[in-house]
Design a protein around this motif. Structure first.
Motif, short mmCIF file in Angstrom:
data_model
loop_
_atom_site.label_atom_id
_atom_site.label_comp_id
_atom_site.label_asym_id
_atom_site.label_seq_id
_atom_site.Cartn_x
_atom_site.Cartn_y
_atom_site.Cartn_z
N GLU A 109 0.59 2.56 -14.77
CA GLU A 109 0.44 1.44 -13.85
C GLU A 109 1.40 0.31 -14.20
O GLU A 109 1.94 -0.34 -13.36
CB GLU A 109 -1.00 0.93 -13.87
CG GLU A 109 -1.99 1.88 -13.25
CD GLU A 109 -1.84 1.96 -11.75
OE1 GLU A 109 -1.40 1.00 -11.12
OE2 GLU A 109 -2.17 3.01 -11.19
N THR A 154 0.86 -1.18 0.00
CA THR A 154 0.00 0.00 0.00
C THR A 154 0.90 1.23 0.00
O THR A 154 2.08 1.15 0.39
CB THR A 154 -0.91 0.04 1.24
OG1 THR A 154 -0.08 0.18 2.41
CG2 THR A 154 -1.79 -1.20 1.35
N THR A 184 -10.38 -9.54 -3.70
CA THR A 184 -10.51 -8.31 -4.49
C THR A 184 -10.85 -7.13 -3.58
O THR A 184 -10.29 -6.05 -3.73
CB THR A 184 -11.58 -8.49 -5.57
OG1 THR A 184 -11.22 -9.59 -6.40
CG2 THR A 184 -11.71 -7.24 -6.43
N GLU A 224 -7.72 -6.16 -1.60
CA GLU A 224 -6.70 -5.49 -2.39
C GLU A 224 -7.10 -4.07 -2.77
O GLU A 224 -6.24 -3.22 -2.99
CB GLU A 224 -6.42 -6.29 -3.68
CG GLU A 224 -5.72 -7.59 -3.43
CD GLU A 224 -5.65 -8.47 -4.66
OE1 GLU A 224 -6.19 -8.09 -5.71
OE2 GLU A 224 -5.05 -9.55 -4.57
N ASN A 225 -8.39 -3.80 -2.85
CA ASN A 225 -8.85 -2.48 -3.31
C ASN A 225 -9.47 -1.64 -2.22
O ASN A 225 -10.06 -0.61 -2.50
CB ASN A 225 -9.83 -2.65 -4.47
CG ASN A 225 -9.14 -3.25 -5.67
OD1 ASN A 225 -8.31 -2.61 -6.28
ND2 ASN A 225 -9.45 -4.49 -5.98
#
Length: 115
Positions: free
Chosen positions: A55, A23, A110, A113-114
């Motif tokens: 990215e 992060t 998911t 991670e987000n």
């Protein structure tokens, strides 16, 4: 250090951060950089040099998305949705007992991670 050198330095730091899998907060703490400074440079370089903060350096990958009817057919068991996510002031996730464990694992990973 002139403007170009600073931009190169921060572009490299941003690449290192993005490839680390960490992060922003964790990476910045590890490298003793204020998060506000990192986000400033991400925004600044995105405006000035979009190629420097991409990215990844890979070509885009296109995927066929299922139609609404395909989603309904695939994600329902006995006419009941396997997973429902409701967002209205708060987030609520409902998983039917028939929800395949793999689907639930992907959903949780998911979200983690987000988040």
């Amino acid at each position: 250090m002139n403007k170009e050198e600073k931009a190169r330095l921060w572009s490299e730091r941003i690449r290192e951060f993005r490839s680390s899998g960490q992060t922003c907060r964790d990476w910045c703490r590890e490298h003793q950089i204020p998060v506000s400074t990192m986000t400033y440079w991400i925004r600044r370089l995105k405006k000035e040099l979009p190629i420097c903060v991409s990215e990844n350096d890979q070509e885009p990958v296109f995927a066929k998305l299922p139609s609404a009817s395909e989603i309904v057919m695939r994600d329902t068991v006995d006419g009941t949705a396997a997973v429902r996510i409701l967002i209205s002031g708060y987030i609520r996730i409902e998983a039917a007992p028939s929800c395949p464990p793999e689907l639930f694992q992907v959903l949780i990973r998911t979200l983690k991670e987000n988040a």
